[in-house]
Scaffold this motif. Structure first.
Motif, PDB file in Angstrom:
ATOM      1  N   THR A  53      15.018   2.348  11.683  1.00 34.69           N
ATOM      2  CA  THR A  53      14.471   3.498  10.950  1.00 34.69           C
ATOM      3  C   THR A  53      15.563   4.509  10.627  1.00 34.69           C
ATOM      4  O   THR A  53      16.421   4.784  11.456  1.00 34.69           O
ATOM      5  N   ARG A  54      15.488   5.042   9.431  1.00 38.37           N
ATOM      6  CA  ARG A  54      16.317   6.172   9.018  1.00 38.37           C
ATOM      7  C   ARG A  54      15.360   7.225   8.482  1.00 38.37           C
ATOM      8  O   ARG A  54      14.480   6.915   7.685  1.00 38.37           O
ATOM      9  N   SER A  55      15.514   8.449   8.930  1.00 34.84           N
ATOM     10  CA  SER A  55      14.624   9.487   8.417  1.00 34.84           C
ATOM     11  C   SER A  55      15.402  10.774   8.171  1.00 34.84           C
ATOM     12  O   SER A  55      16.393  11.052   8.830  1.00 34.84           O
ATOM     13  N   ASP A  56      14.923  11.520   7.198  1.00 33.71           N
ATOM     14  CA  ASP A  56      15.454  12.842   6.888  1.00 33.71           C
ATOM     15  C   ASP A  56      14.238  13.747   6.777  1.00 33.71           C
ATOM     16  O   ASP A  56      13.489  13.677   5.806  1.00 33.71           O
ATOM     17  N   LEU A  57      14.019  14.545   7.810  1.00 39.03           N
ATOM     18  CA  LEU A  57      12.834  15.397   7.839  1.00 39.03           C
ATOM     19  C   LEU A  57      12.970  16.616   6.939  1.00 39.03           C
ATOM     20  O   LEU A  57      12.010  17.360   6.754  1.00 39.03           O
ATOM     21  N   GLY A  58      14.130  16.812   6.360  1.00 38.97           N
ATOM     22  CA  GLY A  58      14.322  17.916   5.427  1.00 38.97           C
ATOM     23  C   GLY A  58      14.380  19.263   6.133  1.00 38.97           C
ATOM     24  O   GLY A  58      13.827  19.439   7.214  1.00 38.97           O
ATOM     25  N   GLY A  59      15.062  20.185   5.531  1.00 38.80           N
ATOM     26  CA  GLY A  59      15.129  21.543   6.085  1.00 38.80           C
ATOM     27  C   GLY A  59      16.011  21.622   7.318  1.00 38.80           C
ATOM     28  O   GLY A  59      16.736  20.697   7.668  1.00 38.80           O
ATOM     29  N   ASN A  60      15.924  22.749   7.980  1.00 36.14           N
ATOM     30  CA  ASN A  60      16.718  23.035   9.158  1.00 36.14           C
ATOM     31  C   ASN A  60      15.852  22.826  10.400  1.00 36.14           C
ATOM     32  O   ASN A  60      14.867  23.532  10.581  1.00 36.14           O
ATOM     33  N   LEU A 101       0.850  -1.192   0.000  1.00 39.41           N
ATOM     34  CA  LEU A 101       0.000   0.000   0.000  1.00 39.41           C
ATOM     35  C   LEU A 101       0.881   1.234   0.000  1.00 39.41           C
ATOM     36  O   LEU A 101       2.065   1.170   0.284  1.00 39.41           O
ATOM     37  N   TYR A 102       0.270   2.363  -0.365  1.00 44.01           N
ATOM     38  CA  TYR A 102       0.936   3.653  -0.267  1.00 44.01           C
ATOM     39  C   TYR A 102       0.327   4.398   0.911  1.00 44.01           C
ATOM     40  O   TYR A 102      -0.889   4.399   1.099  1.00 44.01           O
ATOM     41  N   TYR A 103       1.206   5.017   1.706  1.00 48.75           N
ATOM     42  CA  TYR A 103       0.793   5.762   2.892  1.00 48.75           C
ATOM     43  C   TYR A 103       1.219   7.208   2.674  1.00 48.75           C
ATOM     44  O   TYR A 103       2.413   7.509   2.609  1.00 48.75           O
ATOM     45  N   ILE A 104       0.250   8.092   2.507  1.00 45.96           N
ATOM     46  CA  ILE A 104       0.503   9.494   2.194  1.00 45.96           C
ATOM     47  C   ILE A 104       0.047  10.318   3.399  1.00 45.96           C
ATOM     48  O   ILE A 104      -1.118  10.252   3.795  1.00 45.96           O
ATOM     49  N   SER A 105       0.955  11.094   3.981  1.00 42.68           N
ATOM     50  CA  SER A 105       0.586  11.820   5.194  1.00 42.68           C
ATOM     51  C   SER A 105       1.229  13.200   5.249  1.00 42.68           C
ATOM     52  O   SER A 105       2.238  13.469   4.609  1.00 42.68           O
ATOM     53  N   THR A 106       0.594  14.061   6.049  1.00 46.04           N
ATOM     54  CA  THR A 106       1.137  15.373   6.377  1.00 46.04           C
ATOM     55  C   THR A 106       1.156  15.474   7.892  1.00 46.04           C
ATOM     56  O   THR A 106       0.177  15.126   8.550  1.00 46.04           O
ATOM     57  N   ARG A 107       2.295  15.920   8.437  1.00 43.22           N
ATOM     58  CA  ARG A 107       2.451  16.048   9.891  1.00 43.22           C
ATOM     59  C   ARG A 107       2.802  17.476  10.273  1.00 43.22           C
ATOM     60  O   ARG A 107       3.620  18.121   9.627  1.00 43.22           O
ATOM     61  N   ASP A 108       2.178  17.916  11.351  1.00 38.55           N
ATOM     62  CA  ASP A 108       2.536  19.191  11.957  1.00 38.55           C
ATOM     63  C   ASP A 108       3.537  18.863  13.056  1.00 38.55           C
ATOM     64  O   ASP A 108       3.193  18.214  14.040  1.00 38.55           O
ATOM     65  N   LEU A 109       4.790  19.287  12.882  1.00 44.48           N
ATOM     66  CA  LEU A 109       5.835  18.978  13.844  1.00 44.48           C
ATOM     67  C   LEU A 109       5.851  19.940  15.026  1.00 44.48           C
ATOM     68  O   LEU A 109       6.529  19.695  16.015  1.00 44.48           O
ATOM     69  N   GLY A 110       5.107  21.029  14.934  1.00 43.08           N
ATOM     70  CA  GLY A 110       5.161  22.035  15.990  1.00 43.08           C
ATOM     71  C   GLY A 110       6.413  22.878  15.843  1.00 43.08           C
ATOM     72  O   GLY A 110       7.060  22.897  14.790  1.00 43.08           O
ATOM     73  N   PHE A 111       6.783  23.567  16.890  1.00 40.41           N
ATOM     74  CA  PHE A 111       8.002  24.371  16.932  1.00 40.41           C
ATOM     75  C   PHE A 111       8.095  25.379  15.790  1.00 40.41           C
ATOM     76  O   PHE A 111       9.188  25.733  15.359  1.00 40.41           O
ATOM     77  N   PRO A 129      15.952  22.699  14.591  1.00 40.60           N
ATOM     78  CA  PRO A 129      16.765  22.921  15.799  1.00 40.60           C
ATOM     79  C   PRO A 129      16.897  21.636  16.624  1.00 40.60           C
ATOM     80  O   PRO A 129      15.995  20.791  16.641  1.00 40.60           O
ATOM     81  N   GLY A 130      18.019  21.504  17.328  1.00 43.78           N
ATOM     82  CA  GLY A 130      18.290  20.321  18.138  1.00 43.78           C
ATOM     83  C   GLY A 130      17.212  20.044  19.168  1.00 43.78           C
ATOM     84  O   GLY A 130      16.837  18.888  19.388  1.00 43.78           O
ATOM     85  N   THR A 131      16.688  21.098  19.808  1.00 43.79           N
ATOM     86  CA  THR A 131      15.655  20.883  20.830  1.00 43.79           C
ATOM     87  C   THR A 131      14.397  20.286  20.202  1.00 43.79           C
ATOM     88  O   THR A 131      13.754  19.425  20.803  1.00 43.79           O
ATOM     89  N   ALA A 132      14.067  20.723  19.001  1.00 41.69           N
ATOM     90  CA  ALA A 132      12.901  20.175  18.312  1.00 41.69           C
ATOM     91  C   ALA A 132      13.154  18.714  17.946  1.00 41.69           C
ATOM     92  O   ALA A 132      12.282  17.852  18.119  1.00 41.69           O
TER      93      ALA A 132
END
Length: 153
Positions: free
Chosen positions: A103-110, A23-33, A112-115
């Motif tokens: 798991t390996r992930s690259d959330l893209g963009g910049n 299956l394909y899983y398509i999602s959008t997440r609000d990471l906050g910060f 911050p470490g605390t986030a």
């Protein structure tokens, strides 16, 4: 799992079934910060081996980008996870399973470490909650007590 999606920051979720094992899983997440939302396009494939082991591969994909383009201002995240569910010897009638996840992930963009620290903890707490959901320690303890009691009588 759809009911819990908002608790995990998921604001948009689509699942496109391909066949009995993909299956394909398509999602959008609000990471906050104050970070831009992250979108994921994953292909999930699973198979069961002859020994009962189940392997599930979750890989980012571009297969559905035309059908589900990234929304303006959002960032496309990349992920690759492998889950292995391995049956173990039952304790009485209680089935046992060993689970390994990588798991390996690259959330893209910049980010911050605390986030990142917060997001990493949130991901790991989700796995911990899954473990608690399937925990059978009380049932195993009861079975072991019964076994000991039988051996003493």
């Amino acid at each position: 799992w759809r009911k819990k999606a908002p608790e995990n920051g998921i604001t948009c979720l689509n699942v496109k079934h391909v066949n009995d094992h993909t299956l394909y899983y398509i999602s959008t997440r609000d990471l906050g910060f104050f970070l831009k939302p992250r979108e994921g396009r994953c292909k999930v494939t699973w198979m069961k081996e002859d020994d009962g082991k189940i392997i599930m591969d979750v890989s980012d994909t571009k297969d559905v980008l035309k059908e589900y383009p990234v929304k303006e201002g959002n960032v496309l995240a990349l992920v690759h996870s492998v889950w292995i569910f391995e049956p173990l010897k039952s304790v009485g009638v209680i089935p046992q399973t060993a689970v390994t996840v990588t798991t390996r992930s690259d959330l893209g963009g910049n980010i911050p470490g605390t986030a990142m620290n917060f997001l990493g903890k949130r991901y790991l707490s989700t796995i911990s909650e899954m473990r608690e959901e399937f925990d059978k320690s009380k049932e195993i303890d009861a079975y072991n007590r019964q076994s000991v009691a039988k051996s003493l009588s």
